[in-house]
Design a protein around this motif. Structure first.
Motif, PDB file in Angstrom:
ATOM      1  N   GLU A 130       0.818  -1.208   0.000  1.00  0.00           N
ATOM      2  CA  GLU A 130       0.000   0.000   0.000  1.00  0.00           C
ATOM      3  C   GLU A 130       0.855   1.263   0.000  1.00  0.00           C
ATOM      4  O   GLU A 130       0.500   2.260  -0.640  1.00  0.00           O
ATOM      5  CB  GLU A 130      -0.935  -0.003   1.218  1.00  0.00           C
ATOM      6  CG  GLU A 130      -1.943   1.120   1.267  1.00  0.00           C
ATOM      7  CD  GLU A 130      -3.041   0.994   0.212  1.00  0.00           C
ATOM      8  OE1 GLU A 130      -3.613   2.044  -0.169  1.00  0.00           O
ATOM      9  OE2 GLU A 130      -3.335  -0.133  -0.216  1.00  0.00           O
ATOM     10  N   PRO A 134      -0.570   3.120  -3.695  1.00  0.00           N
ATOM     11  CA  PRO A 134      -1.757   3.521  -2.929  1.00  0.00           C
ATOM     12  C   PRO A 134      -3.047   2.994  -3.562  1.00  0.00           C
ATOM     13  O   PRO A 134      -3.230   3.029  -4.775  1.00  0.00           O
ATOM     14  CB  PRO A 134      -1.704   5.055  -2.982  1.00  0.00           C
ATOM     15  CG  PRO A 134      -0.264   5.373  -3.201  1.00  0.00           C
ATOM     16  CD  PRO A 134       0.257   4.278  -4.079  1.00  0.00           C
ATOM     17  N   GLY A 135      -3.923   2.469  -2.707  1.00  0.00           N
ATOM     18  CA  GLY A 135      -5.214   1.962  -3.149  1.00  0.00           C
ATOM     19  C   GLY A 135      -5.220   0.494  -3.521  1.00  0.00           C
ATOM     20  O   GLY A 135      -6.291  -0.082  -3.769  1.00  0.00           O
ATOM     21  N   LYS A 138      -7.515  -2.240  -1.242  1.00  0.00           N
ATOM     22  CA  LYS A 138      -8.959  -2.305  -1.483  1.00  0.00           C
ATOM     23  C   LYS A 138      -9.259  -2.986  -2.813  1.00  0.00           C
ATOM     24  O   LYS A 138     -10.166  -3.830  -2.909  1.00  0.00           O
ATOM     25  CB  LYS A 138      -9.549  -0.891  -1.464  1.00  0.00           C
ATOM     26  CG  LYS A 138     -11.057  -0.875  -1.704  1.00  0.00           C
ATOM     27  CD  LYS A 138     -11.605   0.542  -1.637  1.00  0.00           C
ATOM     28  CE  LYS A 138     -13.107   0.566  -1.894  1.00  0.00           C
ATOM     29  NZ  LYS A 138     -13.654   1.959  -1.832  1.00  0.00           N
ATOM     30  N   VAL A 139      -8.483  -2.664  -3.837  1.00  0.00           N
ATOM     31  CA  VAL A 139      -8.717  -3.240  -5.165  1.00  0.00           C
ATOM     32  C   VAL A 139      -8.481  -4.752  -5.154  1.00  0.00           C
ATOM     33  O   VAL A 139      -9.277  -5.529  -5.696  1.00  0.00           O
ATOM     34  CB  VAL A 139      -7.811  -2.557  -6.209  1.00  0.00           C
ATOM     35  CG1 VAL A 139      -7.841  -3.312  -7.536  1.00  0.00           C
ATOM     36  CG2 VAL A 139      -8.265  -1.114  -6.420  1.00  0.00           C
TER      37      VAL A 139
END
Length: 320
Positions: A130, A134-135, A138-139
């Motif tokens: 992460e 970034p992100g 969740k993906v």
């Protein structure tokens, strides 16, 4: 559904779920027939943006400098989370390590869960890059949940084909150690020696494996006719069977033998993201009564799923 003369058939999971009795029976029979190869292609309803988002961020991760990727190694997890570098995993029975690198993840369970206390190396804290991508957490978890739901639904078809209630596998999957693995296969011209391939011939250890997309050809299936390219129709996922399902079915459904190889002259890299569907590790794998007959006597004894997984991890150089 494809012609019965094809080695690997394509079936319609959605027709099984929405169809009448005859449509459901046809899908069950198609799956039963196709899985004699250990492989089948199935329709799915995973949105394109779920796949697109996962593949885009994973490509970003694999393009990071090697020293950055190494920060996400978790050696004590034995390949169950975090980053695994090039030339680490070696297919059982082979000497040369596979020419691939991987990012692994799954779903956390509660810290106090008895499975986590009993199998700490199976349920390590998940490690995502992460900080550098970034992100991505969740993906990738959206990808995990979507694909795990697909596999759970597909196991309903397999259960019926084995003479069980269609929800037989639901209990086995509860808090199972299902693993997602993003794999980057670098260009073969960069391999350190001629004995290396992207992934040497092997069978997966788990119940079933799902591959909804690959960015280039390379996956081949061993059938009675020799090695055949796995080329599903557009919008279909590849499902293959593992050693755990072979044991439960008393060999009626063999573990699909496969490899990943670049064709002569093939340029560039290859990405694929697979999910290995596992039962909970305290599941006792034992041939189903419906699969044991006078003509097919019991072939396998009982073994705990976690112990069987550790045995294979040792064989492929991920457990030391």
């Amino acid at each position: 559904m494809s012609s019965p003369t094809d080695a690997i058939l394509d079936v319609d999971l959605l027709a099984f779920e929405r169809g009448d009795r005859d449509e459901r029976r046809a899908v069950v029979e198609g799956v039963r027939q196709s899985l004699q190869t250990g492989f089948v292609y199935t329709s799915h309803d995973i949105p394109d943006d779920v796949l697109d988002g996962a593949y885009e961020l994973l490509a970003t991760f694999f393009k990071l400098p090697n020293d950055v990727k190494q920060r996400y190694r978790v050696p004590e997890s034995h390949g169950q989370t975090g980053y695994t570098g090039l030339l680490v995993e070696t297919a059982a029975g082979h000497d040369a390590p596979d020419w691939k690198e991987m990012l692994n993840w799954g779903e956390d369970i509660a810290a106090g869960h008895p499975l986590r206390r009993r199998y700490p190396h199976r349920y390590a804290d998940q490690v995502f890059p992460e900080a550098d991508v970034p992100g991505i957490t969740k993906v990738l978890m959206t990808f995990h949940n979507s694909l795990h739901d697909l596999q759970r639904r597909f196991l309903c078809i397999i259960a019926l084909g084995l003479g069980c209630d269609e929800h037989f596998f639901d209990d086995l999957l509860l808090d199972g150690s299902t693993l997602d693995r993003a794999i980057r296969y670098p260009p073969m011209e960069q391999a350190p020696g001629e004995t290396h391939v992207w992934a040497a011939e092997h069978g997966d250890i788990n119940l079933i494996t799902a591959l909804p997309r690959a960015t280039a050809p390379g996956l081949q299936v061993r059938t009675d006719r020799g090695w055949e390219d796995a080329l599903p129709p557009d919008g279909y996922a590849i499902i293959n069977t593992g050693i755990m399902l072979e044991r439960l079915s008393n060999g009626i459904i063999p573990a699909g033998r496969h490899r990943v190889v670049a064709t002569p002259g093939q340029q560039g890299e290859r990405y694929s993201v697979v999910q290995f569907c596992h039962p909970s590790p305290w599941t006792i794998l034992f041939p189903l009564p419906s699969c044991v007959t006078g003509e097919r006597p019991q072939r396998y004894g009982a073994i705990e799923a976690g112990d069987l997984l550790d045995r294979v991890l040792w064989e492929i150089n991920l457990l030391s």
